[in-house]
Design a protein around this motif. Structure first.
Motif, PDB file in Angstrom:
ATOM      1  N   TYR A  89       0.860  -1.185   0.000  1.00 54.30           N
ATOM      2  CA  TYR A  89       0.000   0.000   0.000  1.00 54.30           C
ATOM      3  C   TYR A  89       0.897   1.236   0.000  1.00 54.30           C
ATOM      4  O   TYR A  89       1.568   1.540   0.989  1.00 54.30           O
ATOM      5  CB  TYR A  89      -0.921   0.009   1.225  1.00 54.30           C
ATOM      6  CG  TYR A  89      -1.688   1.305   1.388  1.00 54.30           C
ATOM      7  CD1 TYR A  89      -2.698   1.635   0.479  1.00 54.30           C
ATOM      8  CD2 TYR A  89      -1.374   2.191   2.402  1.00 54.30           C
ATOM      9  CE1 TYR A  89      -3.391   2.832   0.595  1.00 54.30           C
ATOM     10  CE2 TYR A  89      -2.060   3.400   2.528  1.00 54.30           C
ATOM     11  CZ  TYR A  89      -3.066   3.712   1.628  1.00 54.30           C
ATOM     12  OH  TYR A  89      -3.746   4.903   1.740  1.00 54.30           O
ATOM     13  N   ASN A  90       0.948   1.895  -1.144  1.00 62.77           N
ATOM     14  CA  ASN A  90       1.753   3.122  -1.301  1.00 62.77           C
ATOM     15  C   ASN A  90       3.207   2.923  -0.864  1.00 62.77           C
ATOM     16  O   ASN A  90       3.789   3.777  -0.192  1.00 62.77           O
ATOM     17  CB  ASN A  90       1.119   4.277  -0.513  1.00 62.77           C
ATOM     18  CG  ASN A  90      -0.150   4.792  -1.169  1.00 62.77           C
ATOM     19  OD1 ASN A  90      -0.401   4.536  -2.358  1.00 62.77           O
ATOM     20  ND2 ASN A  90      -0.968   5.504  -0.405  1.00 62.77           N
TER      21      ASN A  90
ATOM     22  N   ALA B 182       5.776   2.001  -3.223  1.00 64.17           N
ATOM     23  CA  ALA B 182       6.391   1.702  -4.514  1.00 64.17           C
ATOM     24  C   ALA B 182       7.906   1.646  -4.449  1.00 64.17           C
ATOM     25  O   ALA B 182       8.535   0.739  -5.020  1.00 64.17           O
ATOM     26  CB  ALA B 182       5.945   2.740  -5.551  1.00 64.17           C
ATOM     27  N   ARG B 183       8.544   2.587  -3.755  1.00 69.13           N
ATOM     28  CA  ARG B 183      10.005   2.625  -3.736  1.00 69.13           C
ATOM     29  C   ARG B 183      10.576   1.423  -2.986  1.00 69.13           C
ATOM     30  O   ARG B 183      11.552   0.808  -3.421  1.00 69.13           O
ATOM     31  CB  ARG B 183      10.492   3.935  -3.097  1.00 69.13           C
ATOM     32  CG  ARG B 183       9.989   5.201  -3.777  1.00 69.13           C
ATOM     33  CD  ARG B 183      10.695   5.474  -5.110  1.00 69.13           C
ATOM     34  NE  ARG B 183      10.338   4.584  -6.210  1.00 69.13           N
ATOM     35  CZ  ARG B 183       9.216   4.709  -6.927  1.00 69.13           C
ATOM     36  NH1 ARG B 183       8.332   5.638  -6.670  1.00 69.13           N
ATOM     37  NH2 ARG B 183       8.976   3.869  -7.918  1.00 69.13           N
ATOM     38  N   MET B 184      10.009   1.103  -1.844  1.00 68.46           N
ATOM     39  CA  MET B 184      10.475  -0.070  -1.111  1.00 68.46           C
ATOM     40  C   MET B 184      10.153  -1.354  -1.872  1.00 68.46           C
ATOM     41  O   MET B 184      10.951  -2.293  -1.893  1.00 68.46           O
ATOM     42  CB  MET B 184       9.845  -0.116   0.277  1.00 68.46           C
ATOM     43  CG  MET B 184      10.369   0.953   1.231  1.00 68.46           C
ATOM     44  SD  MET B 184       9.679   0.774   2.880  1.00 68.46           S
ATOM     45  CE  MET B 184      10.646   2.006   3.768  1.00 68.46           C
ATOM     46  N   LEU B 185       8.991  -1.381  -2.505  1.00 67.40           N
ATOM     47  CA  LEU B 185       8.602  -2.558  -3.289  1.00 67.40           C
ATOM     48  C   LEU B 185       9.607  -2.816  -4.409  1.00 67.40           C
ATOM     49  O   LEU B 185       9.946  -3.971  -4.706  1.00 67.40           O
ATOM     50  CB  LEU B 185       7.206  -2.350  -3.865  1.00 67.40           C
ATOM     51  CG  LEU B 185       6.684  -3.438  -4.798  1.00 67.40           C
ATOM     52  CD1 LEU B 185       6.510  -4.756  -4.046  1.00 67.40           C
ATOM     53  CD2 LEU B 185       5.362  -3.022  -5.436  1.00 67.40           C
TER      54      LEU B 185
ATOM     55  N   ASN C 110      -3.231  -2.865  -2.428  1.00 71.66           N
ATOM     56  CA  ASN C 110      -4.285  -2.674  -1.425  1.00 71.66           C
ATOM     57  C   ASN C 110      -4.864  -1.256  -1.476  1.00 71.66           C
ATOM     58  O   ASN C 110      -5.100  -0.632  -0.444  1.00 71.66           O
ATOM     59  CB  ASN C 110      -3.729  -2.974  -0.038  1.00 71.66           C
ATOM     60  CG  ASN C 110      -4.800  -3.284   0.994  1.00 71.66           C
ATOM     61  OD1 ASN C 110      -4.552  -3.192   2.189  1.00 71.66           O
ATOM     62  ND2 ASN C 110      -5.993  -3.664   0.571  1.00 71.66           N
ATOM     63  N   GLY C 111      -5.095  -0.783  -2.708  1.00 72.45           N
ATOM     64  CA  GLY C 111      -5.673   0.542  -2.883  1.00 72.45           C
ATOM     65  C   GLY C 111      -4.648   1.650  -2.969  1.00 72.45           C
ATOM     66  O   GLY C 111      -4.925   2.793  -2.568  1.00 72.45           O
TER      67      GLY C 111
ATOM     68  N   ASP D 132       2.700   4.704  -7.627  1.00 73.06           N
ATOM     69  CA  ASP D 132       2.939   3.865  -8.811  1.00 73.06           C
ATOM     70  C   ASP D 132       3.284   2.429  -8.435  1.00 73.06           C
ATOM     71  O   ASP D 132       4.076   1.776  -9.123  1.00 73.06           O
ATOM     72  CB  ASP D 132       4.028   4.481  -9.683  1.00 73.06           C
ATOM     73  CG  ASP D 132       5.341   4.697  -8.943  1.00 73.06           C
ATOM     74  OD1 ASP D 132       5.319   4.739  -7.692  1.00 73.06           O
ATOM     75  OD2 ASP D 132       6.385   4.828  -9.605  1.00 73.06           O
ATOM     76  N   THR D 133       2.682   1.910  -7.374  1.00 71.35           N
ATOM     77  CA  THR D 133       2.909   0.524  -6.956  1.00 71.35           C
ATOM     78  C   THR D 133       2.632  -0.456  -8.086  1.00 71.35           C
ATOM     79  O   THR D 133       3.427  -1.377  -8.343  1.00 71.35           O
ATOM     80  CB  THR D 133       2.031   0.195  -5.732  1.00 71.35           C
ATOM     81  OG1 THR D 133       2.542   0.877  -4.577  1.00 71.35           O
ATOM     82  CG2 THR D 133       2.008  -1.294  -5.447  1.00 71.35           C
TER      83      THR D 133
END
Length: 380
Positions: free
Chosen positions: A130-131, A133-136, A158-159, A163-164
Motif C-alpha cells: 500500500y503506497n 512503490a520505492r520499497m517494493l 491494497n488501494g 505507482d505501486t
C-alpha cells in the motif's frame, strides 16, 4: 477440559526441567528484554484508555493483565517451544552491503533433517503493498536475484495511489487488487490467487537474501510434516539504538509473548511461508472481517495444533525500522496485537490452546518417526 487442566502441572514441571538444561545467556537477555518491552506496551495501552492521558479503571486493569502475561512469558515460551535466536547483525542502509553484513553475522544454515526428499514443483511469493512503490522496487529486485527463482511473484495492490502497480508490472510480477484496506485481507487475496505448492510471504519493505526461496524449498522438501516456516527481521534505517529495540524488544517480545499466547511459534509477516493445503485449512479460521487484524498473528493463531511450524535464522530478512517512526503508530500496532490475542482467546482459551498444541505436536512427532523409519527402510 478437566483432563486438560490436570495435565498442566506436568507440562510446567517439564518446562522447569528444560529451563535448567537448555537456556543460554542470549535467551535470558532476550526474555528480559522482551518482557520489559511487553510491560511498556501494556502500560502505554492502559494509559491511552483515557482521553486526557490519566489512567482509568479499565487502564489499570489492563496494566495488571499485561503484568500477569509478562510473568507467563518465560514459562510460556518454554511450554510453547518458542525461543528463537535473533540475528547477530548490525544492518546498514545500503541493501547490498547490508546483506553482506547479515550473511556474515548469521550462522551457516543447517541442513534440515531429511525425512523424505520431495522437490517442490512451484513456489509463489506474495507481497502486499500500500503506497510502498520505492520499497517494493527494492524487494522485487532482491527476488529477481534469487539463486532459486520463484515460480510466481504476486503483488497485492491494497488501494495504492502511488505507482505501486507500475513498479510491480515492470518487474514482471503478477498484480492482483484488494480494494478493501487491511493487511490480512491483502495477504488472503494474494494467497488465494497463488498457484504454488508453497506460498511465501514478504512485506514491501522486506529485503530477502539471495538464498531465501532456495531455503524454503529445502526446508519443505525435507520434512513432509512441516506446514509453515518463518524467519525474523534485522532492521535497516534510523540508528543502532532502534536496531537494538527492534531486535530485543519488538521482535523478541513478539516471538516470546505471542508464542506463549498461542502455544507454538508464531510466523513473522515479513518472512514466512505456508504449504498450500495449510493455507486452505487456516483460511477457514482467520478473521477477514476485522480490519484491526495483523495478518501474521491471526494466521499463526489459526494454524492447527498438529501443524509443524519451524523457525530458521537463514530466512532472516532486512526490514525497515519505520514501525518506530511515530509513537502513535507504534501504539496502534501494539494495541492491534493485543486485540488479535483477545479475539482468538475468545475463540479458544489459552489453557485449551496449550493443551491442544501439546497433543498435536505429540502426534506430529509420532508421524515424523514413522516417516523416518520408512525412509531408512527404503535405503539400499
Amino acid at each position: 477440559m478437566g483432563t486438560s487442566y490436570a495435565a498442566m502441572p506436568a507440562l510446567i514441571a517439564r518446562a522447569v526441567a528444560e529451563l535448567g538444561s537448555s537456556v543460554s545467556f542470549n535467551q535470558v537477555l532476550r526474555t528480559v528484554g522482551s518482557s520489559f518491552g511487553t510491560a511498556i506496551s501494556g502500560a502505554v495501552i492502559a494509559v491511552n484508555h483515557s482521553a486526557d492521558g490519566r489512567p482509568t479503571a479499565t487502564g489499570i486493569s489492563a496494566t495488571f493483565g499485561i503484568g500477569a502475561n509478562v510473568c507467563l512469558v518465560v514459562f510460556g515460551d518454554l511450554l510453547a517451544h518458542a525461543v528463537v535466536a535473533g540475528p547477530r547483525s548490525d544492518p546498514a542502509g545500503s541493501s547490498r552491503s547490508s546483506h553482506r553484513r547479515l550473511s556474515r553475522a548469521l550462522p551457516a544454515p543447517r541442513a534440515p533433517q531429511r525425512l523424505g526428499w520431495r522437490p517442490m514443483s512451484r513456489i509463489s511469493v506474495v507481497v502486499p503493498s500500500y503506497n510502498d512503490a520505492r520499497m517494493l522496487e527494492v524487494c522485487l529486485t532482491a527476488l529477481a536475484t534469487q539463486t532459486r527463482a520463484p515460480d510466481e511473484i504476486i503483488v497485492v495492490d491494497n488501494g495504492s495511489t502511488d505507482d505501486t502497480v507500475e513498479v510491480a508490472r515492470a518487474a514482471g510480477a503478477r498484480v492482483v487488487s484488494e480494494p478493501r484496506r487491511g493487511v490480512l485481507r491483502a495477504t488472503a487475496c494474494g494467497f488465494d490467487a497463488a498457484v504454488g505448492d508453497i506460498i511465501g510471504r514478504l512485506d514491501a519493505d522486506s529485503r530477502p537474501g539471495p538464498e531465501w526461496t532456495a531455503r524454503l524449498e529445502e526446508l519443505f522438501s525435507a520434512d513432509p510434516t512441516l506446514d509453515a516456516v518463518t524467519g525474523t527481521g534485522a532492521f535497516y534505517g534510523r540508528g543502532p539504538v532502534w536496531h537494538f529495540v527492534g531486535r530485543y524488544l519488538y521482535l523478541g517480545g513478539y516471538f516470546l509473548f505471542m508464542g506463549a499466547a498461542m502455544g507454538h511459534r508464531p510466523v513473522f509477516g515479513s518472512s514466512f511461508a505456508l504449504r498450500r493445503p495449510a493455507w486452505r485449512d487456516v483460511r477457514t479460521r482467520i478473521h477477514l472481517d476485522d480490519p484491526r487484524m495483523h495478518d501474521d498473528l491471526d494466521i499463526s493463531f489459526a494454524l492447527g495444533p498438529e501443524m509443524g511450524v519451524a523457525y530458521d535464522p537463514a530466512l532472516t530478512v532486512l526490514v525497515s525500522a519505520r514501525p518506530f517512526d511515530t509513537f502513535s503508530g507504534f501504539v496502534r500496532r501494539a494495541s492491534w496485537g493485543f486485540h488479535v490475542v483477545a479475539v482468538n482467546w475468545s475463540d479458544i482459551g489459552w489453557l485449551r490452546r496449550l493443551w491442544l498444541s501439546a497433543q498435536g505436536q505429540r502426534r506430529r512427532r509420532a508421524r515424523r518417526r514413522v516417516i523416518a523409519r520408512s525412509a531408512s527402510a527404503s535405503l539400499p
